[in-house]
Design a protein around this motif. Structure first.
Motif, PDB file in Angstrom:
ATOM      1  N   ASP A 166       0.885  -1.071   0.079  1.00 30.75           N
ATOM      2  CA  ASP A 166      -0.026   0.073  -0.050  1.00 30.75           C
ATOM      3  C   ASP A 166       1.013   1.235  -0.078  1.00 30.75           C
ATOM      4  O   ASP A 166       1.824   1.274   0.704  1.00 30.75           O
ATOM      5  CB  ASP A 166      -0.873   0.102   1.138  1.00 30.75           C
ATOM      6  CG  ASP A 166      -2.049  -1.015   1.182  1.00 30.75           C
ATOM      7  OD1 ASP A 166      -2.271  -1.481   0.125  1.00 30.75           O
ATOM      8  OD2 ASP A 166      -2.457  -1.260   2.409  1.00 30.75           O
ATOM      9  N   PHE A 167       0.555   2.202  -0.844  1.00 28.50           N
ATOM     10  CA  PHE A 167       1.193   3.536  -0.949  1.00 28.50           C
ATOM     11  C   PHE A 167       0.447   4.902  -0.585  1.00 28.50           C
ATOM     12  O   PHE A 167      -0.709   4.808  -0.888  1.00 28.50           O
ATOM     13  CB  PHE A 167       1.742   3.489  -2.514  1.00 28.50           C
ATOM     14  CG  PHE A 167       2.807   2.519  -2.967  1.00 28.50           C
ATOM     15  CD1 PHE A 167       4.029   2.926  -2.538  1.00 28.50           C
ATOM     16  CD2 PHE A 167       2.407   1.620  -3.759  1.00 28.50           C
ATOM     17  CE1 PHE A 167       4.693   1.635  -3.073  1.00 28.50           C
ATOM     18  CE2 PHE A 167       3.137   0.642  -4.194  1.00 28.50           C
ATOM     19  CZ  PHE A 167       4.366   0.754  -3.788  1.00 28.50           C
ATOM     20  N   TYR A 168       1.357   5.441   0.515  1.00 27.16           N
ATOM     21  CA  TYR A 168       0.605   6.581   0.796  1.00 27.16           C
ATOM     22  C   TYR A 168       1.288   7.852   0.526  1.00 27.16           C
ATOM     23  O   TYR A 168       2.732   7.926   0.720  1.00 27.16           O
ATOM     24  CB  TYR A 168       0.449   6.611   2.379  1.00 27.16           C
ATOM     25  CG  TYR A 168      -0.230   5.472   2.948  1.00 27.16           C
ATOM     26  CD1 TYR A 168      -1.606   5.843   3.635  1.00 27.16           C
ATOM     27  CD2 TYR A 168       0.054   4.353   2.887  1.00 27.16           C
ATOM     28  CE1 TYR A 168      -2.314   4.777   4.177  1.00 27.16           C
ATOM     29  CE2 TYR A 168      -0.877   3.262   3.388  1.00 27.16           C
ATOM     30  CZ  TYR A 168      -1.988   3.483   3.876  1.00 27.16           C
ATOM     31  OH  TYR A 168      -2.781   2.547   4.474  1.00 27.16           O
ATOM     32  N   ALA A 169       0.699   8.783  -0.205  1.00 25.35           N
ATOM     33  CA  ALA A 169       1.542   9.880  -0.637  1.00 25.35           C
ATOM     34  C   ALA A 169       1.777  10.942   0.490  1.00 25.35           C
ATOM     35  O   ALA A 169       1.157  11.047   1.455  1.00 25.35           O
ATOM     36  CB  ALA A 169       0.528  10.847  -1.551  1.00 25.35           C
ATOM     37  N   PRO A 170       2.850  11.699   0.189  1.00 26.59           N
ATOM     38  CA  PRO A 170       3.364  12.690   1.472  1.00 26.59           C
ATOM     39  C   PRO A 170       2.493  13.725   1.602  1.00 26.59           C
ATOM     40  O   PRO A 170       1.687  14.287   0.562  1.00 26.59           O
ATOM     41  CB  PRO A 170       4.680  13.192   1.111  1.00 26.59           C
ATOM     42  CG  PRO A 170       4.718  12.860  -0.496  1.00 26.59           C
ATOM     43  CD  PRO A 170       3.910  11.603  -0.673  1.00 26.59           C
ATOM     44  N   HIS A 171       1.949  14.392   2.685  1.00 26.46           N
ATOM     45  CA  HIS A 171       1.143  15.684   2.880  1.00 26.46           C
ATOM     46  C   HIS A 171       1.528  16.359   4.046  1.00 26.46           C
ATOM     47  O   HIS A 171       2.556  15.824   4.706  1.00 26.46           O
ATOM     48  CB  HIS A 171      -0.335  15.322   2.584  1.00 26.46           C
ATOM     49  CG  HIS A 171      -0.925  14.177   3.593  1.00 26.46           C
ATOM     50  ND1 HIS A 171      -1.408  14.688   4.768  1.00 26.46           N
ATOM     51  CD2 HIS A 171      -0.953  12.744   3.401  1.00 26.46           C
ATOM     52  CE1 HIS A 171      -1.905  13.332   5.198  1.00 26.46           C
ATOM     53  NE2 HIS A 171      -1.474  12.410   4.418  1.00 26.46           N
ATOM     54  N   GLY A 173       8.235  21.379  -3.573  1.00 28.12           N
ATOM     55  CA  GLY A 173       9.290  21.229  -4.648  1.00 28.12           C
ATOM     56  C   GLY A 173      10.532  20.236  -4.123  1.00 28.12           C
ATOM     57  O   GLY A 173      11.448  20.077  -5.042  1.00 28.12           O
ATOM     58  N   VAL A 174      10.461  19.844  -3.079  1.00 26.21           N
ATOM     59  CA  VAL A 174      11.555  18.931  -2.357  1.00 26.21           C
ATOM     60  C   VAL A 174      11.026  17.453  -2.368  1.00 26.21           C
ATOM     61  O   VAL A 174       9.872  17.193  -1.721  1.00 26.21           O
ATOM     62  CB  VAL A 174      12.030  19.307  -1.019  1.00 26.21           C
ATOM     63  CG1 VAL A 174      12.890  18.364  -0.679  1.00 26.21           C
ATOM     64  CG2 VAL A 174      12.489  20.768  -0.980  1.00 26.21           C
ATOM     65  N   PRO A 175      11.580  16.551  -3.165  1.00 27.23           N
ATOM     66  CA  PRO A 175      10.946  15.101  -3.001  1.00 27.23           C
ATOM     67  C   PRO A 175      10.895  14.575  -1.428  1.00 27.23           C
ATOM     68  O   PRO A 175      11.956  15.035  -0.900  1.00 27.23           O
ATOM     69  CB  PRO A 175      11.866  14.366  -3.932  1.00 27.23           C
ATOM     70  CG  PRO A 175      12.676  15.334  -4.723  1.00 27.23           C
ATOM     71  CD  PRO A 175      12.562  16.499  -3.944  1.00 27.23           C
ATOM     72  N   ALA A 176      10.051  13.957  -1.246  1.00 31.74           N
ATOM     73  CA  ALA A 176       9.890  13.218  -0.009  1.00 31.74           C
ATOM     74  C   ALA A 176      10.763  11.950   0.284  1.00 31.74           C
ATOM     75  O   ALA A 176      10.800  11.124  -0.770  1.00 31.74           O
ATOM     76  CB  ALA A 176       8.425  13.122   0.405  1.00 31.74           C
ATOM     77  N   PRO A 177      11.309  11.927   1.429  1.00 29.40           N
ATOM     78  CA  PRO A 177      11.852  10.624   1.812  1.00 29.40           C
ATOM     79  C   PRO A 177      10.698   9.566   1.712  1.00 29.40           C
ATOM     80  O   PRO A 177       9.497   9.805   1.876  1.00 29.40           O
ATOM     81  CB  PRO A 177      12.591  10.898   3.175  1.00 29.40           C
ATOM     82  CG  PRO A 177      12.454  12.207   3.448  1.00 29.40           C
ATOM     83  CD  PRO A 177      11.226  12.890   2.671  1.00 29.40           C
ATOM     84  N   LEU A 178      11.409   8.288   1.334  1.00 30.99           N
ATOM     85  CA  LEU A 178      10.554   7.194   1.233  1.00 30.99           C
ATOM     86  C   LEU A 178      10.657   6.161   2.355  1.00 30.99           C
ATOM     87  O   LEU A 178      11.845   5.849   2.734  1.00 30.99           O
ATOM     88  CB  LEU A 178      10.712   6.313  -0.074  1.00 30.99           C
ATOM     89  CG  LEU A 178       9.843   4.852  -0.203  1.00 30.99           C
ATOM     90  CD1 LEU A 178       8.446   5.321  -0.097  1.00 30.99           C
ATOM     91  CD2 LEU A 178      10.392   4.169  -1.232  1.00 30.99           C
ATOM     92  N   GLY A 226       4.893  14.472   6.071  1.00 31.37           N
ATOM     93  CA  GLY A 226       5.865  14.917   4.815  1.00 31.37           C
ATOM     94  C   GLY A 226       6.691  13.459   4.209  1.00 31.37           C
ATOM     95  O   GLY A 226       7.355  13.741   3.331  1.00 31.37           O
ATOM     96  N   PHE A 227       6.388  12.378   4.852  1.00 32.55           N
ATOM     97  CA  PHE A 227       6.899  11.154   4.054  1.00 32.55           C
ATOM     98  C   PHE A 227       6.159  10.551   3.217  1.00 32.55           C
ATOM     99  O   PHE A 227       4.819  10.641   3.365  1.00 32.55           O
ATOM    100  CB  PHE A 227       7.387  10.009   5.295  1.00 32.55           C
ATOM    101  CG  PHE A 227       8.406  10.532   6.316  1.00 32.55           C
ATOM    102  CD1 PHE A 227       9.635  10.746   6.113  1.00 32.55           C
ATOM    103  CD2 PHE A 227       7.981  11.004   7.555  1.00 32.55           C
ATOM    104  CE1 PHE A 227      10.652  11.135   7.095  1.00 32.55           C
ATOM    105  CE2 PHE A 227       8.887  11.404   8.690  1.00 32.55           C
ATOM    106  CZ  PHE A 227      10.169  11.544   8.262  1.00 32.55           C
ATOM    107  N   GLN A 273       6.456  11.498  -6.057  1.00 31.37           N
ATOM    108  CA  GLN A 273       6.798  12.653  -5.130  1.00 31.37           C
ATOM    109  C   GLN A 273       8.148  12.177  -4.308  1.00 31.37           C
ATOM    110  O   GLN A 273       8.540  12.984  -3.552  1.00 31.37           O
ATOM    111  CB  GLN A 273       5.744  12.961  -3.929  1.00 31.37           C
ATOM    112  CG  GLN A 273       4.453  13.158  -4.918  1.00 31.37           C
ATOM    113  CD  GLN A 273       3.529  12.117  -4.633  1.00 31.37           C
ATOM    114  OE1 GLN A 273       3.982  10.945  -4.677  1.00 31.37           O
ATOM    115  NE2 GLN A 273       2.412  12.178  -4.611  1.00 31.37           N
ATOM    116  N   ALA A 274       7.974  10.931  -4.205  1.00 29.69           N
ATOM    117  CA  ALA A 274       9.214  10.256  -3.372  1.00 29.69           C
ATOM    118  C   ALA A 274      10.537  10.188  -4.015  1.00 29.69           C
ATOM    119  O   ALA A 274      10.927  10.192  -5.071  1.00 29.69           O
ATOM    120  CB  ALA A 274       9.025   8.869  -3.116  1.00 29.69           C
TER     121      ALA A 274
END
Length: 297
Positions: free
Chosen positions: A43-48, A54-59, A88-89, A139-140
């Motif tokens: 399952d994938f959860y997008a950062p918010h 503009g900065v890619p999020a850590p995974l 933000g992850f 975004q990751a």
């Protein structure tokens, strides 16, 4: 007085468990399969939330606990996963095959894990993850991947980061270390021998390896204390009042790491038991997120 103290500890542990399971499950943004079995999904959860534009999020890769037993699937850890996403992850919540749903004959708990299926799945998920995450989480930043896991999932997280030091005949062995910024293992079942001596999770580690007749033979392929050094930054977070996976288990892993020449962080939290580490309502959960952030950035 000793009985009163034990009763107080039991009551505190029960309250912690009730709290962590009181949160409703949080649905993912998307799900992808890494195999044909229904449990072979991520399952994938997008950062918010706190994400910097503009900065890619850590995974963050999450491996849930539950003593490798069937009743405990990835849904119970989704509030924690959502907590990370809101900080933000980008998060990948991995499911894997666990033990049979029915207790062993004469037992009171479902059997823990499947050999070799549980390890097959974690290895396959980690191998498939980069491509799946690129599609599901644009975004990751895969260069900033941290793996975390709670309890039995903590063992699997440590194991996933140590595949390059598995015995040479292990089917899961890799030629090089995983592309990870680090591991944050939460109250992990990190030393199988100590865990069995303490009857952690009703002997779950022994069951995972196939019982007493297979324990010694399979131990080098699964026990994190025997898979050191990894060369990958590792931090353990442990509650001092954890009665499910006692502090001694984490300390044994840290000692084994030191003997191998590797420095492993061990963050001990006062008046914290087993479940607050993944409970968004607990202060300990914020500590975990900070430990992940320190490795990710």
């Amino acid at each position: 007085m000793p009985d009163d103290a034990a009763a107080a500890r039991a009551a505190a542990a029960a309250a912690e468990e009730e709290s962590v399971f009181s949160h409703p499950a949080v649905d993912p943004d998307s799900t992808a399969a890494y195999g044909e079995h229904p449990d072979q999904v991520i399952d994938f959860y997008a950062p918010h939330g706190e994400r910097v534009p503009g900065v890619p999020a850590p995974l963050v890769v999450v491996l849930h606990g539950g003593a490798w037993r069937a009743p405990y699937d990835r849904r119970h850890i989704t509030p924690f996963v959502d907590f990370l996403a809101r900080r933000g992850f980008a998060v990948a919540n991995v499911e894997y095959r666990r033990g049979a749903a029915l207790p062993t004959q004469g037992g009171t708990h479902p059997v823990a894990g499947r050999w070799p299926d549980t390890f097959d799945d974690v290895a396959a998920a980690m191998d498939a993850l980069p491509a799946l995450a690129r599609k599901a989480l644009p975004q990751a930043d895969p260069r900033r991947t941290v793996i975390t896991g709670h309890s039995a999932g903590g063992q699997l997280a440590l194991w996933a980061a140590a595949r390059h030091v598995l015995p040479k005949d292990a089917p899961w062995r890799t030629d090089a270390p995983a592309a990870l910024r680090g591991v944050v293992a939460l109250a992990p079942i990190a030393d199988f021998t100590v865990a069995e001596k303490l009857a952690v999770c009703a002997g779950a580690a022994g069951q995972l390896l196939g019982g007493e007749s297979k324990f010694a033979e399979r131990l080098p392929y699964a026990d994190p204390t025997l898979l050191l050094p990894t060369g990958i930054a590792t931090t353990l977070v442990q509650g001092r009042t954890d009665t499910e996976v006692p502090q001694a288990v984490a300390e044994s892993y840290a000692d084994a790491a030191a003997k191998s020449g590797e420095v492993v962080g061990l963050t001990l939290l006062e008046d914290v038991g087993h479940f607050p580490l993944i409970d968004p309502a607990a202060d300990a959960c914020a500590v975990v997120a900070e430990e992940i952030a320190q490795l990710a950035w």
